[in-house]
Write a protein that holds these residues in place. Sequence first.
Motif, PDB file in Angstrom:
ATOM      1  N   SER A 510      47.122 -24.778  59.301  1.00  0.00           N
ATOM      2  CA  SER A 510      45.895 -23.720  59.663  1.00  0.00           C
ATOM      3  C   SER A 510      45.094 -23.789  58.484  1.00  0.00           C
ATOM      4  N   GLY A 511      45.541 -24.206  57.248  1.00  0.00           N
ATOM      5  CA  GLY A 511      44.541 -24.126  56.129  1.00  0.00           C
ATOM      6  C   GLY A 511      44.267 -22.653  55.565  1.00  0.00           C
ATOM      7  N   LYS A 512      45.176 -21.817  55.961  1.00  0.00           N
ATOM      8  CA  LYS A 512      44.991 -20.459  55.475  1.00  0.00           C
ATOM      9  C   LYS A 512      46.535 -19.930  54.774  1.00  0.00           C
ATOM     10  N   ARG A 513      46.287 -19.238  53.739  1.00  0.00           N
ATOM     11  CA  ARG A 513      47.244 -18.649  53.093  1.00  0.00           C
ATOM     12  C   ARG A 513      48.073 -17.733  53.754  1.00  0.00           C
ATOM     13  N   VAL A 514      49.360 -17.686  53.689  1.00  0.00           N
ATOM     14  CA  VAL A 514      50.479 -16.625  54.394  1.00  0.00           C
ATOM     15  C   VAL A 514      51.260 -16.090  53.331  1.00  0.00           C
ATOM     16  N   GLU A 515      51.189 -15.042  52.762  1.00  0.00           N
ATOM     17  CA  GLU A 515      51.974 -14.374  51.854  1.00  0.00           C
ATOM     18  C   GLU A 515      52.533 -13.087  52.283  1.00  0.00           C
ATOM     19  N   ALA A 516      53.530 -12.591  51.491  1.00  0.00           N
ATOM     20  CA  ALA A 516      54.185 -11.438  51.461  1.00  0.00           C
ATOM     21  C   ALA A 516      53.979 -10.763  50.392  1.00  0.00           C
ATOM     22  N   LEU A 517      53.649  -9.146  50.194  1.00  0.00           N
ATOM     23  CA  LEU A 517      53.365  -8.606  48.967  1.00  0.00           C
ATOM     24  C   LEU A 517      54.714  -8.108  48.321  1.00  0.00           C
ATOM     25  N   THR A 518      54.600  -8.521  47.111  1.00  0.00           N
ATOM     26  CA  THR A 518      56.006  -7.924  46.182  1.00  0.00           C
ATOM     27  C   THR A 518      54.992  -7.213  45.089  1.00  0.00           C
ATOM     28  N   LEU A 519      55.509  -5.928  44.772  1.00  0.00           N
ATOM     29  CA  LEU A 519      54.713  -5.122  43.656  1.00  0.00           C
ATOM     30  C   LEU A 519      55.341  -5.777  42.417  1.00  0.00           C
ATOM     31  N   ASP A 520      54.512  -5.863  41.413  1.00  0.00           N
ATOM     32  CA  ASP A 520      54.394  -6.073  40.003  1.00  0.00           C
ATOM     33  C   ASP A 520      54.763  -4.907  39.299  1.00  0.00           C
ATOM     34  N   PRO A 521      56.125  -4.597  39.137  1.00  0.00           N
ATOM     35  CA  PRO A 521      56.295  -3.556  38.202  1.00  0.00           C
ATOM     36  C   PRO A 521      55.665  -3.303  36.805  1.00  0.00           C
ATOM     37  N   GLU A 522      55.423  -4.423  36.355  1.00  0.00           N
ATOM     38  CA  GLU A 522      54.919  -4.251  34.836  1.00  0.00           C
ATOM     39  C   GLU A 522      53.332  -3.649  35.016  1.00  0.00           C
ATOM     40  N   ARG A 523      52.871  -3.462  36.266  1.00  0.00           N
ATOM     41  CA  ARG A 523      51.329  -3.288  36.324  1.00  0.00           C
ATOM     42  C   ARG A 523      51.596  -1.725  36.789  1.00  0.00           C
ATOM     43  N   VAL A 524      52.515  -1.072  36.850  1.00  0.00           N
ATOM     44  CA  VAL A 524      52.420   0.437  37.261  1.00  0.00           C
ATOM     45  C   VAL A 524      51.628   1.428  36.338  1.00  0.00           C
ATOM     46  N   ALA A 525      51.546   1.124  35.141  1.00  0.00           N
ATOM     47  CA  ALA A 525      50.800   1.714  34.173  1.00  0.00           C
ATOM     48  C   ALA A 525      49.029   1.751  34.506  1.00  0.00           C
ATOM     49  N   ALA A 526      48.863   0.294  34.311  1.00  0.00           N
ATOM     50  CA  ALA A 526      47.459   0.244  34.813  1.00  0.00           C
ATOM     51  C   ALA A 526      46.992   0.584  36.114  1.00  0.00           C
ATOM     52  N   ASP A 527      48.156   0.423  37.123  1.00  0.00           N
ATOM     53  CA  ASP A 527      47.849   0.800  38.565  1.00  0.00           C
ATOM     54  C   ASP A 527      47.631   2.386  38.415  1.00  0.00           C
ATOM     55  N   LEU A 528      48.283   3.332  37.869  1.00  0.00           N
ATOM     56  CA  LEU A 528      48.152   4.666  37.931  1.00  0.00           C
ATOM     57  C   LEU A 528      47.077   5.045  37.339  1.00  0.00           C
ATOM     58  N   ALA A 529      46.614   4.299  36.279  1.00  0.00           N
ATOM     59  CA  ALA A 529      45.216   4.590  35.447  1.00  0.00           C
ATOM     60  C   ALA A 529      44.014   4.352  36.518  1.00  0.00           C
ATOM     61  N   GLU A 530      43.964   3.406  37.181  1.00  0.00           N
ATOM     62  CA  GLU A 530      43.210   3.064  38.375  1.00  0.00           C
ATOM     63  C   GLU A 530      43.054   3.879  39.412  1.00  0.00           C
ATOM     64  N   ILE A 531      44.308   4.287  39.970  1.00  0.00           N
ATOM     65  CA  ILE A 531      44.315   5.468  40.970  1.00  0.00           C
ATOM     66  C   ILE A 531      43.712   6.580  40.492  1.00  0.00           C
ATOM     67  N   ARG A 532      43.841   7.185  39.264  1.00  0.00           N
ATOM     68  CA  ARG A 532      43.360   8.460  38.898  1.00  0.00           C
ATOM     69  C   ARG A 532      41.761   8.142  38.711  1.00  0.00           C
ATOM     70  N   ALA A 533      41.301   6.988  38.459  1.00  0.00           N
ATOM     71  CA  ALA A 533      39.761   6.719  38.330  1.00  0.00           C
ATOM     72  C   ALA A 533      39.207   6.667  39.772  1.00  0.00           C
ATOM     73  N   LEU A 534      39.762   6.130  40.779  1.00  0.00           N
ATOM     74  CA  LEU A 534      39.566   6.054  41.956  1.00  0.00           C
ATOM     75  C   LEU A 534      39.320   7.588  42.656  1.00  0.00           C
ATOM     76  N   VAL A 535      40.376   8.321  42.348  1.00  0.00           N
ATOM     77  CA  VAL A 535      40.197   9.448  42.766  1.00  0.00           C
ATOM     78  C   VAL A 535      39.168  10.539  42.309  1.00  0.00           C
ATOM     79  N   ALA A 536      38.852  10.253  41.007  1.00  0.00           N
ATOM     80  CA  ALA A 536      37.883  10.787  39.989  1.00  0.00           C
ATOM     81  C   ALA A 536      36.340  10.701  40.620  1.00  0.00           C
ATOM     82  N   ARG A 537      36.366   9.384  41.103  1.00  0.00           N
ATOM     83  CA  ARG A 537      35.064   9.128  41.632  1.00  0.00           C
ATOM     84  C   ARG A 537      34.818   9.253  43.210  1.00  0.00           C
ATOM     85  N   ARG A 538      36.074   9.838  43.784  1.00  0.00           N
ATOM     86  CA  ARG A 538      35.882  10.283  45.196  1.00  0.00           C
ATOM     87  C   ARG A 538      35.967   8.884  46.067  1.00  0.00           C
TER      88      ARG A 538
END
Length: 582
Positions: A510-538
């Motif tokens: 089909s010429g389309k990408r097929v992927e399954a999501l796996t979490l990168d545990p090395e990003r957890v600190a950066a992810d939590l920081a961005e989640i806080r920022a998203l919550v802060a700006r509603r």
Amino acid sequence: MSHDTLSPALPESTHGTRLLEGAWNPLGLVALGAFPALAGVLRLASFGGATRLPDDARFADQPLPLALHIVSALTFSMLGALQLWPGLRAHRPRVHRALGRLLVPAGALTAVSGLLTMAVYAAAPTAGPVIHTMRIASALALLASLALGTRAIVRKDLATHRAWMTRAYAFGIAPGVQALFLAPLAFGLGIDTEATFTIGMALGWAVSLGVAERSILVAARHRAPSGDATSGDVTTRSVSTETTTMNAIVYDRYGGPDELYVTRVPRPTPKGDQVLVRVEASAVNAADRRLLRADPFLVRFASGLLRPTMRVLGADVAGVIEAIGPDVRARRVGERVFGDTSVTGMGAFAELVTLRERSVAPIPEGLTAQEAASLPLASQTALQAVRDRAKVHEGMRVLVWGAGGGVGTSLVQIAKAYGAHVTAVCGPKSLELVRSLGADEVIDHTTDLAIHEDALAPASFDVVFAVNGDRPLARSLELVRRGGLYLMIGGSSRQIFEALLFGSFHAWRSGKRVEALTLDPERVAADLAEIRALVARRALRPIVDRVMPMTEAADAIRLLEAGHVRGKIVLDARALGDASAT
């Protein structure tokens, strides 16, 4: 493939260590794996020389299958050994992660090339039907372990993933262990007897798998919420030294929610870069149900074959830091935090839980502990899907199939925050909720989807996020534009295997990408920081279906299994300390 393929989690506070730290273990494993490969290399070299080795005639006419097997087996052995190098993981994490992703293809090539050599070459005089059967069984066991490890990482079950990859490596390195037994056996039984090779192979397997199972058991115990309460490297706040146990929701055998009960368990103690959090709230996730029911059955090989070794469920946590390990730098006792324990082994359905420092962050301003507990795992999953895998940006058209649950509601909000036009598909009870989150179009999946032909026109989306669904892959791909992405997040066993087995074919056709999501545990600190920022700006708000006492965790899982949840069910832990243990 996760970079955590074989090695257990290491503290972040390794900046002072050197790259060569712990190098002797992988070097020893490389030597062990290279021992039988060296014999094969010598045989290949002898084909073009004057000196011929015994039994060369079987291989000389078609050396390619033998060469392929030797190279792939040596590569697999080296890659697996490098995954067990602490210094490489601490100081070259990207290299470590990249090598880990090569482990499955190298192992699969090793097994397939081994089967090919048995089909192409005539059997050796000492290789009777028993040895032939053992070699076939070893190759198939290696393939099965790799497949189960891949399935586990697709399901974001890192503990099971590591367990199966450890077993796969044990099968791969077994020939080197077998070679160590052959020398003394040959001295006693003779080198040209079938008994020598049969016994040597059996002993090599037994030792390799025994060491692997031992390491898996030790890792499981390390993840369990237990610890030595008398450890001296802990900073505590108002904790009686006489208190060595706590209340927790546990289960001693696999089954349904009826297996959960309150009892006293050893109080965990933070070590290294860990923090001890007094739990105020947790939330229920699909991972809790899978572990509780051992569904799929293969979960048992990582969490206990007959009985669970990881007795306390719970990935999301919000509470107050009560103690810290000696290597903690950024967090302090008394700080209110939220975080994700799924990478380090669950355990949040308890009064106390330990997490690595990077796995927690301050609770976003304005949120209660119950609201904060609904965010970590679901929002981190959605964030990595939108930002890292789909790379969503302004103007993209995104479809969220399964938008009413914890991950789905986070996907809708985060995709909108990144500028996408979002079409959401959910159940009838979630329509108004999802619409209030900013979805541009909301569709009831229980209606005839043909009436939504304009909104669900073929090739109309840049990205389709399929959340815990069971929709056939081919039908979903019809909605994706050429060059677009279909990203599977969870899903049924049938859907997962369809993506693993036929995803590449569908993508090529089909010429389309097929992927399954796996979490990168090395990003957890950066992810939590961005989640806080998203919550802060509603741009992101917690969606809590209901709050229940943690003592009613069994009822919460029943509701989750019945599909009657919009957003997340949060468990309030405050009453757990007063609950009567059984």
